[in-house]
Design a protein around this motif. Structure first.
Motif, mmCIF file in Angstrom:
data_model
loop_
_atom_site.group_PDB
_atom_site.id
_atom_site.type_symbol
_atom_site.label_atom_id
_atom_site.label_comp_id
_atom_site.label_asym_id
_atom_site.label_seq_id
_atom_site.Cartn_x
_atom_site.Cartn_y
_atom_site.Cartn_z
ATOM 1 N N MET A 1 -1.498 8.062 -39.640
ATOM 2 C CA MET A 1 -1.016 6.770 -39.131
ATOM 3 C C MET A 1 -1.937 6.228 -38.033
ATOM 4 S SD MET A 1 1.526 6.366 -41.012
ATOM 5 C CE MET A 1 1.173 7.499 -42.284
ATOM 6 N N LEU A 2 -2.421 7.113 -37.168
ATOM 7 C CA LEU A 2 -3.334 6.654 -36.103
ATOM 8 C C LEU A 2 -4.566 6.011 -36.723
ATOM 9 C CD1 LEU A 2 -3.113 9.658 -33.608
ATOM 10 C CD2 LEU A 2 -2.302 7.327 -33.209
ATOM 11 N N CYS A 3 -5.048 6.651 -37.778
ATOM 12 C CA CYS A 3 -6.230 6.138 -38.473
ATOM 13 C C CYS A 3 -5.914 4.761 -39.057
ATOM 14 C CB CYS A 3 -6.593 7.140 -39.566
ATOM 15 S SG CYS A 3 -8.046 6.685 -40.462
ATOM 16 N N CYS A 4 -4.711 4.664 -39.610
ATOM 17 C CA CYS A 4 -4.241 3.441 -40.251
ATOM 18 C C CYS A 4 -4.182 2.276 -39.243
ATOM 19 C CB CYS A 4 -2.835 3.783 -40.758
ATOM 20 S SG CYS A 4 -2.228 2.693 -41.952
ATOM 21 N N TYR A 5 -3.631 2.553 -38.048
ATOM 22 C CA TYR A 5 -3.537 1.489 -37.025
ATOM 23 C C TYR A 5 -4.922 1.033 -36.583
ATOM 24 C CZ TYR A 5 1.471 2.350 -36.525
ATOM 25 O OH TYR A 5 2.809 2.461 -36.764
ATOM 26 N N ALA A 6 -5.814 2.005 -36.370
ATOM 27 C CA ALA A 6 -7.161 1.635 -35.915
ATOM 28 C C ALA A 6 -7.843 0.771 -36.965
ATOM 29 C CB ALA A 6 -7.973 2.907 -35.648
ATOM 30 N N ASP A 7 -7.662 1.138 -38.232
ATOM 31 C CA ASP A 7 -8.272 0.418 -39.342
ATOM 32 C C ASP A 7 -7.705 -0.997 -39.432
ATOM 33 O OD1 ASP A 7 -9.460 -0.215 -41.821
ATOM 34 O OD2 ASP A 7 -7.699 0.507 -42.888
#
Length: 1122
Positions: A700-706
């Protein structure tokens, strides 16, 4: 403070004094159940260790030798082992041990006291602990020849008439083989005769098991096959140990023997090859025996399945025994019959998920799954085709159920072969949708669900018209809610491999039925309907808009009202469904409901959820989907979302470590989500639910940054230190993958925030600081990464990081990346050689070849990433990078070899293309070596290789100047062959064709004086427009435009004879919108057409237009009139 210290030290002097009772009391307190008493004793014990190590060791060995209390002797053995050979509490503890710091006299006394204790100890469990202590100490001191008495002592024990001493010596041999096996190799012949004697008939059962353990451990530590062969004659005795234990009713001894033989099957399967028929036959006989315990039979099957799985060491060995495979399959089918028609199954309550399933049934499922994966479809499917028809034809529902479960279990391993026989498989399963017994119907639905996953998308594409209506009618089985729920779940599996177009005609029916199921009183049915709706929305995307108004009110009602503890899963699934529906229909449709949904989620987030509440993990994912749907509008919610997300990402793995052979197994009874792995002599238990939550959070962290790009900037300082260490989180692959994917996203976010002035006053030096933290960490993690697939992901992440902030890298960082590329290629070459060895194995067969092909594809993916990474470095640093590139050349050269796959050739050519394109004149020195390869590859049988090669020819033509001149003639004939192929415009070949046309254009542009331009320029024009490779199309059509602007004589031809063709190309390009030309080129084309209109005599313009196709004329009229 000082006085309390003195007091403790005084206490220690008493404890270690001549009176042993004080010391024995301390040891008993260390075992106390009362925390305070135990922790006081631990403090005292540690002080003894610090200040009086020699006295402590001697006291413990004395207690072990002479105490009358068994617990004290046991505890002394354990404590001695810990303090002598394990360190003092820091992480690298194994290397720091107390033993070296002891005085010589203490060491001597200790060693002789330990051997004396081995001779005297009569309690079996203590003798085992004592043997552990002796073995671990021996592993430390024997290599330096510091215990010369040990081996003679052991050999005398083993030849004594005392069974207990024999067993102890064998236990020590077994462990020494694991720790320092190479030191025992000189005693090979002696050990052989020892094991032979101790395995013999008439020996005590415990001695035989200990001998079995010692001989198996010893065989495993022998490097040379010739050494292992000397022990072949032990195998009949090993098997005899097992059969005699069974014949005399000693099943627990037999189970010990089976566990040891399973270990041998997994690590040294070749040792069994010569007697494989006898060994496997014996195991199947055990599995078929009616009178034996289930546990014994399962271990015999585990042995055969383990042997089948030991592919890397003995490929295909079991497949050579077709007579056994059918027998084995029949045994497993019988196990699947062990289901009971439990009334709880029909009640369909969520808590009775596995009602009526026995341990035999579950084991049968597991073995079928593993067997089909390890043996493959060509071996399994013929047996299935032979055995299953009788099961389907039988009157008992249990047999239908078993056959359907078997099909579901083998689908993953047999997917290729089953896909070839799809019609037969699907018909078999769909016929059972009408079975009179609901459990058989459930199994048919279960099979369709599993096949949809394993045989998709072929199954979906060919049989949607049969499967979806069958599932829809199963949803109407109101007398059997469990069947309805399962039909909904199967819709989920089916739709996951579907295109929106394929689902569209069925949506009315399916969504309507799922809405009915949402209102069913059974929670199992509601949950099934929710997950199915979520998946259908996700797969049908914008087509789901039509149903939004009908579906969303139901979903919101569940979200708001399912507050009861029993409904927690329902609420969690409603979140999942709402967020997927929102993503499917898009922001405009969803935004009115989004606020209300987010308010509910925010209040839940603030409430105290219980630790086992599924809401939290579903909520993490729902927030991320809502962010994807709402984009920058989501930013206000980040303050609510991020703290719990960071908390989940920072969870420490819940790990318990015990000794592998300890009696205290990790307690799995209360929580089935504990995964155990054995590493050396340690057994590690890890709570998987914690790992899964951590992995979800990292994703999810990756998803938000993306998604949020520069909007994510405020969180980078917390997220980077959380994720960077997880690049080496070896407990869970998904955590590592997520951390890897996030690295470039964090850099991109920082860079964009600085560029757009949203970086809270930070400047480019912050981006540099971040890249100095991230890139070396990624490079270091790549160095240690064990999984090929994750190595590929890491290379891709490094490439993206270089693309984002290449200019900020310093020379040492670039060099470290190059060193890693070397290592990746070296490791890959080693794996290639290892696979080539496997091909030579005597049991290698076609099935094994299939499996190798998959491994090779993973390897090619890795090479592809190496190539992309190199390309990015060349593009970023250009000619100054070439000295480092030269270091890589020896690693790259083998990729040009004749024996290499098309994919490797393509990658090698692409690397050369990048050198030619980005390094200007400095690249010329590589032409003599590589251009002949590239020219030859222009006519390769692989279209991808051709495309890469012709593109390279174009680059050399553009940037090579005079160095390319000698190659022009050959280049023309090679390009001509690509362009003139009869199937050149076939979709598979069009990219190669377009790139060849582009390369030909470059030769016309940069080497006109070396060619017959009057012939070649019109031939090039004749190939236009190109429409496959949209990047090259823009380049080529821009070139055409420039040539017309400068009235290129050879292009226009005598008396402008080629003008109609040029105008026709312009018309085609302009009518394709933005695809075939940039906006600037299109504007220039329109201006040229208008000029022609004004300058050409009207009759000439009219005749030019009349030679065009009708649609080209229309396109021109609309362009010129606008």
């Amino acid at each position: 403070m000082a006085s309390s210290d003195n007091l403790l030290l005084a206490q220690i002097v008493t404890i270690l004094g001549p009176d042993n009772t004080q010391f024995e009391t301390l040891i008993s307190h260390l075992m106390s159940a009362a925390n305070e008493q135990r922790s006081q004793a631990e403090t005292l014990f540690n002080l003894c260790k610090q200040h009086h190590p020699d006295t402590l060791v001697l006291k413990l060995s004395q207690l072990l030798h002479s105490s009358l209390h068994a617990e004290a002797r046991a505890m002394s053995a354990v404590l001695l082992r810990r303090i002598l050979t394990a360190g003092s509490g820091n992480d690298d503890s194994q290397s720091v041990t107390l033993y070296p710091s002891l005085s010589l006299q203490t060491k001597l006394t200790l060693k002789s006291s330990l051997l004396e204790s081995v001779s005297r100890e009569s309690v079996k469990s203590i003798a085992k602990k004592l043997c552990d202590t002796v073995s671990e100490l021996a592993a430390v001191v024997l290599p330096d020849n510091e215990w010369p008495e040990l081996l003679p002592f052991m050999f005398s024990c083993v030849t004594s008439g005392n069974p207990r001493l024999r067993e102890s010596a064998l236990l020590i041999f077994a462990q020494l083989a694991q720790y320092i096996g190479e030191m025992l190799v000189p005693h090979l012949d002696t050990l052989h005769s020892v094991f032979l004697g101790c395995l013999g008939t008439g020996m005590d059962a415990d001695v035989r098991i200990a001998a079995l353990n010692a001989s198996i451990n010893f065989i495993q530590c022998l490097e040379k096959a010739s050494d292992r062969d000397k022990f072949h004659d032990l195998l009949p005795l090993m098997m005899q140990t097992l059969t005699e234990a069974l014949n005399s009713g000693e099943e627990s001894t037999a189970q010990d023997a089976l566990e040891l033989l399973i270990e041998l099957a997994g690590t040294e399967p070749r040792f069994l090859r010569k007697q494989i028929t006898e060994v496997v036959g014996a195991m199947l006989q055990i599995a078929e025996a009616e009178t034996l315990e289930e546990g014994t039979k399962h271990l015999a099957l585990e042995f055969v399945v383990t042997l089948a799985e030991a592919r890397e060491r003995a490929p295909g060995m079991i497949r050579k025994l077709p007579q056994f495979i059918k027998r084995l399959f029949e045994i497993l089918m019988k196990m699947l019959l062990d289901v009971e028609d439990d009334p709880a199954w029909h009640s369909a309550e969520v808590e009775h998920e596995d009602a009526g399933e026995t341990s035999n049934y579950s084991a049968g499922q597991e073995y079928l799954d593993r067997l089909s994966i390890s043996l493959g479809g060509n071996t399994i499917v013929p047996v299935v085709s032979e055995v299953l028809p009788a099961y389907f034809a039988a009157p008992e529902w249990q047999k239908h159920h078993a056959a359907l479960i078997a099909l579901a279990q083998i689908a993953e391993g047999c997917s290729k072969v089953m896909t070839k026989n799809l019609e037969q498989v699907v018909t078999m399963v769909l016929n059972s949708f009408h079975d009179p017994h609901p459990r058989a119907r459930w199994a048919a639905i279960n099979a369709i669900g599993q096949l949809s996953t394993d045989l998709g998308p072929d199954l979906q594409n060919k049989y949607h018209h049969l499967v979806l209506p069958a599932l829809a009618s199963a949803m109407d089985d109101f007398n059997n809610p469990r069947v309805q729920a399962h039909a909904a779940s199967a819709v989920l599996n089916f739709s996951e491999n579907c295109t929106p177009e394929l689902l569209k005609p069925y949506l009315d029916g399916i969504v309507g039925k799922l809405l009915v199921l949402l209102q069913n009183p059974k929670q199992m049915v509601q949950e099934g309907a929710l997950t199915a709706l979520a998946s259908v929305a996700d797969s049908s995307q914008e087509h789901f808009q039509k149903y939004y108004d009908a579906v969303m009110p139901y979903l919101k009602t569940i979200l708001v009202n399912a507050t009861d503890k029993t409904n927690r899963m329902l609420r969690a699934k409603s979140m999942e469904c709402i967020s997927l529906v929102g993503m499917a229909v898009g922001k405009d449709k969803f935004k009115d409901d989004a606020k209300q949904v987010m308010d509910v989620l925010m209040s839940l987030q603030g409430s105290q959820l219980e630790t086992d509440d599924p809401t939290s993990s579903y909520m993490l994912q729902a927030w991320a989907r809502l962010c994807k749907c709402l984009g920058q509008d989501f930013l206000p919610y980040m303050n609510v979302v991020m703290p719990p997300l960071l908390h989940s990402a920072q969870l420490k793995p819940d790990v318990t470590i015990t000794s592998a052979d300890s009696d205290a197994d990790i307690d799995e009874s209360d929580d089935e989500s504990i995964e155990t792995i054995t590493l050396g002599d340690k057994r590690i238990g890890i709570k998987t639910s914690v790992l899964e939550e951590k992995a979800t959070a990292c994703n999810m962290l990756c998803c938000y940054a993306d998604e949020l790009k520069e909007g994510f900037f405020p969180w980078i300082d917390q997220v980077a230190p959380t994720l960077v260490p997880l690049l080496k989180f070896y407990f869970h692959e998904e955590v590592r993958k997520a951390a890897v994917s996030a690295m470039p996203e964090l850099l991109r976010s920082a860079k964009l925030a600085v560029e757009k002035g949203q970086s809270q006053g930070r400047n480019e030096s912050y981006v540099k600081q971040l890249s100095d933290y991230i890139i070396p960490a990624l490079v270091d993690a790549l160095h240690k990464e064990p999984e090929t697939e994750i190595c590929s992901n890491m290379l891709e992440a490094i490439k993206e990081c270089v693309q984002i902030c290449g200019s900020l890298l310093d020379e040492s960082q670039v060099r470290s990346i190059v060193e890693e590329l070397k290592q990746a290629m070296t490791a890959s070459a080693a794996r290639r050689n290892e696979r080539a060895e496997r091909v030579k194995a005597e049991d290698f067969d076609a099935e094994e070849g299939e499996m190798l092909k998959e491994e090779n594809e993973q390897e090619e993916e890795l090479f592809d990433q190496v190539g992309d990474c190199l390309g990015t470095l060349l593009k970023t640093f250009k000619a100054p990078f070439l000295p480092l590139f030269d270091e890589l050349l020896p690693y790259l050269m083998p990729m040009w070899g004749k024996d290499r796959t098309d994919e490797e050739k393509r990658i090698a050519i692409c690397i050369f293309d990048d050198v030619a394109e980005h390094c200007g004149d400095a690249a010329v020195k590589y032409y003599a070596t590589f251009l002949p390869f590239v020219l030859e590859a222009c006519n390769d049988t692989s279209t991808d290789v051709r495309q890469a090669a012709v593109y390279g020819v174009g680059m050399c033509a553009e940037y090579g100047g005079v160095a390319f001149r000698p190659y022009v003639g050959e280049a023309l004939s090679r390009l001509d062959a690509v362009i003139r192929r009869p199937d050149a415009l076939h979709p598979d070949n069009v990219m190669a064709y377009d790139n060849a046309v582009s390369a030909l254009g470059k030769i016309c542009q940069f080497h006109r004086d070396s060619i017959n331009a009057a012939q070649i320029v019109p031939a090039w024009l004749n190939c236009l427009p190109i429409k496959g490779d949209l990047i090259e199309a823009k380049v080529v059509h821009d070139q055409l435009c420039s040539m017309v602007e400068r009235s290129d004589g050879e292009l226009l031809g005598l008396n402008h004879q080629y003008l109609p063709k040029i105008v026709g190309v312009f018309a085609d390009v302009l009518s394709a919108g933005k695809d075939l030309a940039s906006e600037e080129t299109a504007t220039r084309m329109i201006n040229l057409l208008r000029q022609l209109q004004q300058t050409l005599p009207p009759s000439a313009m009219a005749s030019t237009l009349s030679s065009l196709q009708p649609q080209q004329q229309l396109a021109l009229q609309s362009v010129l009139s606008s």
